[in-house]
Design an enzyme around this catalytic site. Structure first.
Site, short mmCIF file in Angstrom:
data_model
loop_
_atom_site.label_atom_id
_atom_site.label_comp_id
_atom_site.label_asym_id
_atom_site.label_seq_id
_atom_site.Cartn_x
_atom_site.Cartn_y
_atom_site.Cartn_z
N GLU A 239 44.83 -1.47 -14.41
CA GLU A 239 43.47 -1.39 -13.83
C GLU A 239 42.92 -2.79 -13.55
OE1 GLU A 239 40.34 1.52 -14.84
OE2 GLU A 239 39.25 -0.16 -15.71
N ARG B 282 26.15 -23.81 11.24
CA ARG B 282 24.70 -23.92 11.00
C ARG B 282 24.30 -25.41 10.97
NH1 ARG B 282 19.59 -22.19 11.48
NH2 ARG B 282 18.29 -22.86 9.75
N GLN C 282 27.45 -33.34 1.20
CA GLN C 282 28.36 -33.23 0.06
C GLN C 282 27.95 -32.09 -0.89
OE1 GLN C 282 28.70 -36.45 -2.88
NE2 GLN C 282 30.74 -36.80 -2.03
#
Ligand SMILES: Cc1cc2nc3c(=O)[nH]c(=O)nc-3n(C[C@H](O)[C@H](O)[C@H](O)COP(=O)(O)OP(=O)(O)OC[C@H]3O[C@@H](n4cnc5c(N)ncnc54)[C@H](O)[C@@H]3O)c2cc1C
Lengths: 380, 89
Positions: A243, A269, A280
């Site tokens: 799982e 953007r 940075q």
């Protein structure tokens, strides 16, 4: 991106759900808002063959390995933006099919596995109880033998897929307290006395319904038991390892996709006359995301190979679970920050990723319990 | 006496339960349970490891702690059990 092509090269199963991307991604925001299981999206998953992968051909399976199945689930996470559906799909493979194949009688396998591998029967496993979540070895639901039957009484909580499931694997107590008194039974939804509660309203993974399961004088034939009496913990250990590997391989695919979106946004953007990624402060966040994704990948597949080879991977599975779930949460949070207000809007789907990631540190054994387990393995 | 090289069960117990300790005392009849070398969590892991490594059908795996008291006990049933057909996963 290098990360994705590495997975693609490693196995041909990675891309099996990709052709169904449009269907899987149809109206994800609406489905999330409605908090409904998208039955119509289950069909493309059935057609893709995803549910057949780790099962033997005589039951309709594709006979693929553990890591090949992980790669397909990683691919699903990359293709599908419906993390709830992805989680339900992973549960479908691991909850009943895997233990049935490994521990079920020939009769049970022949009767039920074809329904599981085709995806025709949706599956769930019921372990957690209201009074015993983390303390799973002390669950209280009982199965008492009466002739050729067991009579089961008790209740289960937070069961993934329960509201839509046809088959349940029940973990109950047949004997003494503790791990060695647990046994596992297969039950059909229509079994008298098995009652499914209403879907519970959740923060994330909203298209993966969870609910309570009440068990009142549920009678099951002895033949519905998987393995011997007392073998429940062995089955649970086997299932839980897989799982973790399957559901967190899905998260790896989701994180890889998120990282691509973030890079695209940071390079397009513009603010203050240049791309925001040129700062940075933003670039380092993205570099850290990349490290998190690659670390998750290495741990998942390294652990997967260990489990595949039958090596003891208890510590590796616990570490993988912590590492990937926390990376998923952190990278989802960072993605919102990098997208700014757009990341906070529901329509972009970025905020949904944080809500979807939240449960990863709770299910499959909470991260605190996994850390306890690592500490215990170290003799602490 | 068996060594880690020719006895994978002994090697596993040394590696997982006696890491960093002197394994000299681990003779074939050393009581792993009473000595608490293998505690309850350890027993669950040991049984899971044996069943997966030797692909012993779950119905043939003894679930009583007594079957895991000593290396000799463990080897006894592992030797007798017929391996199951390998699963793909
Ligand atoms: C989305 C989702 C899907 C799920 N699906 C299933 C399913 O399909 N089947 C199923 O059986 N269950 C399922 N669960 C239930 C899940 O397994 C449990 O929620 C989990 O085991 C924790 O149990 P609990 O929620 O009762 O928390 P509790 O056990 O009450 O724990 C609460 C908090 O206390 C901490 N805590 C408890 N004990 C300790 C300790 N000893 N040391 C340190 N910290 C401790 C926990 O880490 C946690 O932070 C699901 C849960 C979620 C959220």
């Amino acid at each position: 991106m290098a990360a994705e092509s590495a997975a693609e090269q490693a196995t041909d199963t990675y891309g099996i759900t990709a052709p169904y991307g449009d269907e899987l991604n149809d109206d994800v925001t609406r489905w999330d808002r409605a908090a409904e299981f998208p039955h119509e999206k289950w069909k493309p998953l059935q057609r893709s063959g995803l549910f057949t992968l780790p099962f033997a051909p005589e039951y309709g399976g594709a006979g693929r390995t553990l890591t090949e199945t992980m790669a397909a689930l990683e691919g699903l996470g990359h293709t599908s933006r419906d993390a709830g559906l992805n989680f339900s799909a992973s549960t479908q493979i691991v909850s009943v099919g895997i233990p049935l194949q490994a521990f079920g009688s020939a009769e049970l396998r022949e009767r039920y596995l074809p329904q599981v591998t085709s995806g025709q029967a949706i599956t769930a496993h019921a372990i957690t109880e209201a009074s015993h979540g983390s303390d799973v070895m002390n669950i209280r639901t009982t199965a008492v033998r009466e002739g050729d039957e067991y009579v089961i009484n008790g209740g289960k909580l937070f069961i993934t897929n329960a509201p839509v499931a046809d088959l349940f694997l029940l973990y109950v107590r047949t004997g003494k307290p503790g791990a060695f008194g647990l046994s596992t039974f297969l039950a059909e939804r229509s079994t008298p006395g098995l009652t499914i509660g209403e879907p519970l309203e959740t923060m994330g993974l909203r298209t993966s319904p969870i609910s309570e399961v009440t068990l009142k004088d549920v009678r099951l034939p002895v033949g519905n038991r998987l393995g011997s009496e007392g073998a429940g913990f062995l089955i649970m250990d086997y299932v839980m390892k897989r799982e973790v590997l399957f559901s967190f391989a899905v998260n790896l695919g989701e994180m890889t996709h998120r990282l691509k979106r973030v890079v695209e946004h940071a390079t397009t953007r513009q603010q203050f006359g240049s791309a925001i990624g040129k700062n940075q402060a933003v670039a380092h966040k993205i570099a850290d995301m990349r490290i998190a994704v690659e670390t998750a990948r290495k741990w998942l597949y390294d652990t997967g190979r260990k489990v595949e080879q039958g090596k003891d991977a208890s510590l590796d599975v616990a570490a993988t679970k912590i590492l990937v779930s926390e990376a998923n949460q952190r990278t989802a949070q960072d993605a919102i920050q990098i997208f700014g207000a757009r990341g906070y809007l529901t329509d972009t789907g970025i905020e949904r990723e944080l809500r979807n990631a939240a449960a990863g540190s709770i299910y499959s054994g909470t991260n605190e319990i996994q850390r306890n387990c690592i500490a215990a393995l170290m003799g602490l | 006496m068996s060594t880690a090289f020719n006895d994978p069960i002994r090697a596993y117990i040394v590696r997982e339960f006696l890491a960093g300790e002197d394994a000299e005392d681990l003779t074939d009849d050393f009581d792993l349970i009473e000595s608490t070398v293998v505690n309850s969590l350890g027993l669950v892991r040991l049984i899971s490891w044996i069943s997966e490594t030797y692909r012993i059908p779950v119905d043939d795996i003894p679930l009583e702690p007594a079957a895991y008291r000593t290396l000799a006990d463990i080897r006894d049933f592992v030797g007798k059990a017929a391996p199951a057909a390998p699963a793909t996963v």
